[in-house]
Design an enzyme around this catalytic site. Sequence first.
Site, PDB file in Angstrom:
ATOM      1  N   THR A   1       0.193  10.436  -1.832  1.00 32.58           N
ATOM      2  CA  THR A   1      -0.030  10.869  -3.210  1.00 32.58           C
ATOM      3  C   THR A   1       0.709  12.169  -3.502  1.00 32.58           C
ATOM      4  OG1 THR A   1      -2.195   9.792  -3.270  1.00 32.58           O
ATOM      5  CG2 THR A   1      -1.803  11.530  -4.882  1.00 32.58           C
TER       6      THR A   1
ATOM      7  N   HIS B   1       0.878  -1.176   0.000  1.00 32.94           N
ATOM      8  CA  HIS B   1       0.000   0.000   0.000  1.00 32.94           C
ATOM      9  C   HIS B   1       0.909   1.217   0.000  1.00 32.94           C
ATOM     10  CE1 HIS B   1      -3.233   2.620   2.119  1.00 32.94           C
ATOM     11  NE2 HIS B   1      -3.409   2.628   0.819  1.00 32.94           N
TER      12      HIS B   1
END
Length: 538
Positions: free
Chosen positions: A244, A221
Amino acid sequence: MGNQSHVTKTISLDQYGIKNAKISYQLHPEELHDISISSGQGKETDSGALAINTGEFTGRSPKDRFIVKDDITKDHVWWGDINIPFESGNFDKLYDKVVDYLSNKNLFVRDSYACADADYKLNIRIINEYSWSNQFAYNMFLRPTDKELENFTPEWTIINAPGFMADPKLDGTRQHNFAILNFTKKIALIGGTGYTGEIKKGIFSALNFILPVYKNTLPMHCSANVGKDGDTAVFFGLSGTGKTTLSTDPNRSLIGDDEHGWTKENTIFNFEGGCYAKVINLNKDNEPEIFDAIKKGAILENVVLDDAGHVNFEDTSITQNTRVSYPINHIENIQIPSKGKNPKNIFFLTADAFGVLPPISKLTPSQAAYHFISGYTAKVAGTEAGVVEPVPSFSACFGAPFMPLHPSKYAEMLSEKMIEAGVNVWLVNTGWTGGPYGVGTRMKLKYTRAMINAVLNGDLGLYNYDNYHIHSVFGVAQPRSCPGVPTQVLSPRSTWNNDQAYYTTAFKLSNAFRENFKKFEAHCSEEIRRGGPQRYAF
């Protein structure tokens, strides 16, 4: 990426038990965009993006995520509060109800795939009740070309019925919504929730079982990017830690922003074909690449618009978890295909609301394994009902809700790969400095970027006493200096101006680490256990 506006292939859903449905197959995103608007399910923003509301659920519902317990999963899955077992018989009965509900409806079907490395490719068919859910699937999964579609055979199927409500007493669910993985039938069954993240996380969870069990590949992840010299950087982090934002760097090519595999050949590949970013407080100055990606084709979720279609990114009246999805090619600087070699640096991102962790520190292999298993960040006041002060939040492997195996399995794989590849691991606190939440301030993004750039440029020096200070509570090595960052900022204790308060809070957090790790100790080596912070008794 594959332009699918000329697809003429027709399909049937009879094999799924869905009868007499009107099927819109492989529609172009512009067509789906227009259908969502004409049906009243979405609005166009002034940037051209589609804005939709996901309804009752504006985030995932971890307590309503299940895995069918069968011959494939019973001895592999780490059963408990995260991986909740579901009976095969109940799945079959619920499945029949869902496909009966979808029969005779207008449905949107898309064939896509996951995993940018051809050796690990997973073909997926997505069956959606809503047009915008299908557009989300276009954005987030990898897009086959028309030629690839001619002989496309789906291996996994996602059946997505937000309007179907389960009856817990009859169906074996906790409440009316559910997301269930069946590894024998290779189906992700989602109902009662319109939150699109359930679609992508269903396949992520499936790959987190398939890749380590059958492919000797570590699922992660994380986000990842690659420099001009081919050096890959990997960013682990939970929602809100900057995963991000920090991987989207104009000087480095983005591999992907959320889900990746690390192969036995020491390569990194993206699972996805798009990005799914939080947009709370988004502005062009701080996150220009993400801001500019919000255009026609992107989908904004649960944001507030004015009459002119202008988005107020600061408005959290619907949810703090406002989101945007877009195809990865909305970002200018991307790696094609979405793969990288030779990982050199791994960053564990945490938003420490206690304000006691250094803004950046270097980890030993045992510390890296310990912090990976711990997966720490913090909840702050206001994000959940009843939260009035910082609360430690631990999510094993920085993604526990999506990890079917015991966290130690993933940690062992990571440790082996780190040693083989000679990777440096860094703990980065994107949270608070100068005190805890409510007293201190959030770490400036420009400082965090400067620290990460210093690592990538090799500017933090060798691991020795002259260059690093060992933190007296957490034992991590914090650099004494960093280009572009005030020296005081590098020492969290110095920013507090109150040693007693600082150490009281630091030991409070270290105790939380120790308490959380108790459930993993029996599965971990002594070396990993020693990677944690000091104990302290009040």
